[in-house]
Design a protein around this motif. Structure first.
Motif, PDB file in Angstrom:
ATOM      1  N   LEU A 190      -1.399   2.335   5.015  1.00 17.82           N
ATOM      2  CA  LEU A 190      -0.097   2.984   5.094  1.00 17.82           C
ATOM      3  C   LEU A 190      -0.235   4.354   4.445  1.00 17.82           C
ATOM      4  O   LEU A 190      -0.525   4.449   3.253  1.00 17.82           O
ATOM      5  CB  LEU A 190       0.963   2.150   4.370  1.00 17.82           C
ATOM      6  CG  LEU A 190       2.373   2.717   4.328  1.00 17.82           C
ATOM      7  CD1 LEU A 190       2.953   2.891   5.732  1.00 17.82           C
ATOM      8  CD2 LEU A 190       3.269   1.821   3.473  1.00 17.82           C
ATOM      9  N   SER A 220       1.387   6.622   2.926  1.00 12.96           N
ATOM     10  CA  SER A 220       2.673   6.832   2.262  1.00 12.96           C
ATOM     11  C   SER A 220       2.584   6.422   0.803  1.00 12.96           C
ATOM     12  O   SER A 220       1.840   5.497   0.453  1.00 12.96           O
ATOM     13  CB  SER A 220       3.755   5.987   2.949  1.00 12.96           C
ATOM     14  OG  SER A 220       4.997   6.122   2.299  1.00 12.96           O
ATOM     15  N   THR A 221       3.385   7.061  -0.023  1.00 11.22           N
ATOM     16  CA  THR A 221       3.550   6.637  -1.413  1.00 11.22           C
ATOM     17  C   THR A 221       4.930   6.018  -1.615  1.00 11.22           C
ATOM     18  O   THR A 221       5.305   5.702  -2.736  1.00 11.22           O
ATOM     19  CB  THR A 221       3.374   7.842  -2.370  1.00 11.22           C
ATOM     20  OG1 THR A 221       4.331   8.850  -2.020  1.00 11.22           O
ATOM     21  CG2 THR A 221       1.963   8.410  -2.289  1.00 11.22           C
ATOM     22  N   SER A 222       5.671   5.819  -0.533  1.00 13.09           N
ATOM     23  CA  SER A 222       7.029   5.278  -0.603  1.00 13.09           C
ATOM     24  C   SER A 222       7.035   3.804  -0.967  1.00 13.09           C
ATOM     25  O   SER A 222       6.416   2.977  -0.291  1.00 13.09           O
ATOM     26  CB  SER A 222       7.725   5.465   0.750  1.00 13.09           C
ATOM     27  OG  SER A 222       8.910   4.689   0.821  1.00 13.09           O
ATOM     28  N   VAL A 223       7.759   3.474  -2.007  1.00 16.07           N
ATOM     29  CA  VAL A 223       7.938   2.081  -2.405  1.00 16.07           C
ATOM     30  C   VAL A 223       8.672   1.325  -1.305  1.00 16.07           C
ATOM     31  O   VAL A 223       8.375   0.158  -1.032  1.00 16.07           O
ATOM     32  CB  VAL A 223       8.720   2.004  -3.738  1.00 16.07           C
ATOM     33  CG1 VAL A 223       9.097   0.582  -4.077  1.00 16.07           C
ATOM     34  CG2 VAL A 223       7.925   2.639  -4.857  1.00 16.07           C
ATOM     35  N   ARG A 239       8.678   1.844   2.019  1.00 14.68           N
ATOM     36  CA  ARG A 239       7.791   1.543   3.146  1.00 14.68           C
ATOM     37  C   ARG A 239       6.756   0.481   2.774  1.00 14.68           C
ATOM     38  O   ARG A 239       6.437  -0.390   3.569  1.00 14.68           O
ATOM     39  CB  ARG A 239       7.120   2.820   3.651  1.00 14.68           C
ATOM     40  CG  ARG A 239       8.099   3.738   4.342  1.00 14.68           C
ATOM     41  CD  ARG A 239       7.433   4.906   5.049  1.00 14.68           C
ATOM     42  NE  ARG A 239       8.468   5.706   5.688  1.00 14.68           N
ATOM     43  CZ  ARG A 239       8.832   6.923   5.297  1.00 14.68           C
ATOM     44  NH1 ARG A 239       8.193   7.507   4.297  1.00 14.68           N
ATOM     45  NH2 ARG A 239       9.794   7.563   5.921  1.00 14.68           N
ATOM     46  N   ARG A 240       6.234   0.549   1.568  1.00 19.82           N
ATOM     47  CA  ARG A 240       5.252  -0.452   1.115  1.00 19.82           C
ATOM     48  C   ARG A 240       5.887  -1.845   1.110  1.00 19.82           C
ATOM     49  O   ARG A 240       5.288  -2.821   1.576  1.00 19.82           O
ATOM     50  CB  ARG A 240       4.744  -0.100  -0.274  1.00 19.82           C
ATOM     51  CG  ARG A 240       3.707  -1.080  -0.805  1.00 19.82           C
ATOM     52  CD  ARG A 240       3.210  -0.701  -2.174  1.00 19.82           C
ATOM     53  NE  ARG A 240       4.072   0.354  -2.676  1.00 19.82           N
ATOM     54  CZ  ARG A 240       3.862   1.106  -3.725  1.00 19.82           C
ATOM     55  NH1 ARG A 240       2.808   0.945  -4.430  1.00 19.82           N
ATOM     56  NH2 ARG A 240       4.689   2.031  -4.107  1.00 19.82           N
ATOM     57  N   THR A 241       7.107  -1.949   0.617  1.00 18.04           N
ATOM     58  CA  THR A 241       7.818  -3.227   0.583  1.00 18.04           C
ATOM     59  C   THR A 241       8.069  -3.758   1.993  1.00 18.04           C
ATOM     60  O   THR A 241       7.899  -4.951   2.258  1.00 18.04           O
ATOM     61  CB  THR A 241       9.147  -3.080  -0.183  1.00 18.04           C
ATOM     62  OG1 THR A 241       8.854  -2.649  -1.518  1.00 18.04           O
ATOM     63  CG2 THR A 241       9.918  -4.384  -0.225  1.00 18.04           C
ATOM     64  N   LEU A 253       6.331  -3.015   4.829  1.00 16.85           N
ATOM     65  CA  LEU A 253       5.075  -3.408   5.467  1.00 16.85           C
ATOM     66  C   LEU A 253       4.563  -4.735   4.902  1.00 16.85           C
ATOM     67  O   LEU A 253       4.015  -5.561   5.638  1.00 16.85           O
ATOM     68  CB  LEU A 253       4.020  -2.303   5.325  1.00 16.85           C
ATOM     69  CG  LEU A 253       2.700  -2.544   6.055  1.00 16.85           C
ATOM     70  CD1 LEU A 253       2.914  -2.814   7.544  1.00 16.85           C
ATOM     71  CD2 LEU A 253       1.779  -1.344   5.863  1.00 16.85           C
ATOM     72  N   ALA A 254       4.777  -4.973   3.630  1.00 13.47           N
ATOM     73  CA  ALA A 254       4.332  -6.227   3.008  1.00 13.47           C
ATOM     74  C   ALA A 254       4.993  -7.440   3.657  1.00 13.47           C
ATOM     75  O   ALA A 254       4.423  -8.536   3.664  1.00 13.47           O
ATOM     76  CB  ALA A 254       4.616  -6.200   1.508  1.00 13.47           C
ATOM     77  N   ARG A 300      -3.606  -1.227   2.482  1.00 13.12           N
ATOM     78  CA  ARG A 300      -3.688  -0.315   1.341  1.00 13.12           C
ATOM     79  C   ARG A 300      -2.703   0.827   1.563  1.00 13.12           C
ATOM     80  O   ARG A 300      -2.372   1.143   2.706  1.00 13.12           O
ATOM     81  CB  ARG A 300      -5.094   0.285   1.222  1.00 13.12           C
ATOM     82  CG  ARG A 300      -6.164  -0.722   0.925  1.00 13.12           C
ATOM     83  CD  ARG A 300      -7.544  -0.091   0.799  1.00 13.12           C
ATOM     84  NE  ARG A 300      -8.017   0.402   2.083  1.00 13.12           N
ATOM     85  CZ  ARG A 300      -8.516   1.617   2.300  1.00 13.12           C
ATOM     86  NH1 ARG A 300      -8.608   2.501   1.324  1.00 13.12           N
ATOM     87  NH2 ARG A 300      -8.934   1.965   3.492  1.00 13.12           N
ATOM     88  N   CYS A 301      -2.278   1.435   0.485  1.00 10.13           N
ATOM     89  CA  CYS A 301      -1.431   2.633   0.555  1.00 10.13           C
ATOM     90  C   CYS A 301      -2.235   3.816   0.038  1.00 10.13           C
ATOM     91  O   CYS A 301      -2.850   3.733  -1.027  1.00 10.13           O
ATOM     92  CB  CYS A 301      -0.183   2.482  -0.309  1.00 10.13           C
ATOM     93  SG  CYS A 301       0.985   1.278   0.292  1.00 10.13           S
TER      94      CYS A 301
END
Length: 193
Positions: free
Chosen positions: A7, A9-12, A14-16, A18-19, A26-27
Motif C-alpha cells: 500500500l 500510503s502512510t494513511s492509517v 487506508r491501512r485499516t 486494506l487489513a 506492507r505500507c
C-alpha cells in the motif's frame, strides 16, 4: 502478478481498510511530491486519478515484483477542489462553504503490477445539512478532521453533518474503495474469499 502487496500510503485509514481483506501487505510512503503533482489544470476526477497513479508508480522501481496500491481522495464543490484542511480554521471554513449544499467526494484507486496499471474511481454525492459556524466548530473540535478531504469523518461524528449520502461503496468514503479493489485483486489471483 507480484505476490508482495504494498500500500503506497502512510494513511492509517487506508491501512485499516486494506487489513479488512485479510491479506498480508506492507505500507510504504509514496515517493511523490503531491503539491508539485497537482500543478496544472486538472478536472477533479482527473486529478484524483493522476495522484493515485503517481503514488502507486512512485514505488515501482524499488518494488518491481510487488503489486502496488495507490489511492487519492478529494472533494469537488462549486468548481473548487478541497483536500485536507490542515488547520482547525481551514476545516471550519470548508464545512461552512458546503453547509446546506451537495458536493462530490472523489476517491481514485490505482493498482500497478508487472508494468500494468488499473484505475477505478468512486464518486459519492454528499448532501450536507444546513449548519451554523458554532455547530461546525463543535464538530471539528470533536473529530479533528484536519487530515481528511472535505474536513469530515463519516465513520465518526461526521455522519451527523449529512442528510443523505449516495455511494456505490461506503469504504470509498473512508479513502479506499474495497469493493473495486477486492474484485481487482481476485482477478490477479489473490486469495480473497
Amino acid at each position: 502478478m507480484g505476490n508482495d502487496l504494498v500500500l503506497a500510503s502512510t494513511s492509517v485509514y487506508r491501512r485499516t481498510l486494506l487489513a479488512r481483506l485479510g491479506l498480508p501487505f506492507r505500507c510504504l510512503a509514496p515517493r511523490v511530491d503531491e503539491e508539485a503533482a497537482k500543478a496544472g489544470d486538472w478536472e477533479p476526477q482527473e486529478l484524483a486519478e493522476h495522484l493515485a497513479l503517481a503514488k502507486a508508480r512512485s514505488l515501482c522501481e524499488a518494488e518491481p515484483n510487488a503489486t502496488l496500491i495507490g489511492s487519492d481522495q478529494l472533494v469537488s464543490f462549486a468548481g473548487r477542489i478541497y483536500g485536507k484542511p490542515g488547520t482547525t480554521e481551514g476545516a471550519v471554513e470548508q464545512l461552512l462553504a458546503m453547509a446546506g449544499k451537495s458536493h462530490q467526494l472523489i476517491t481514485a484507486l490505482a493498482v500497478w503490477t508487472q508494468g500494468q496499471t488499473y484505475v477505478h474511481t468512486d464518486i459519492t454525492t454528499m448532501h450536507m445539512r444546513s449548519l451554523s459556524r458554532v455547530e461546525l466548530e463543535r464538530y471539528v473540535a470533536a473529530d479533528h478532521p484536519l487530515d481528511c478531504a472535505g474536513s469530515y469523518k463519516l465513520e465518526e461524528r461526521g455522519i451527523s453533518l449529512f442528510d443523505r449520502v449516495e455511494t456505490q461503496d461506503y469504504t470509498s468514503i473512508m479513502g479506499l474503495p474495497l469493493i473495486a479493489l477486492t474484485s481487482l485483486l481476485r482477478t490477479l489471483g489473490y486469495p480473497i474469499p
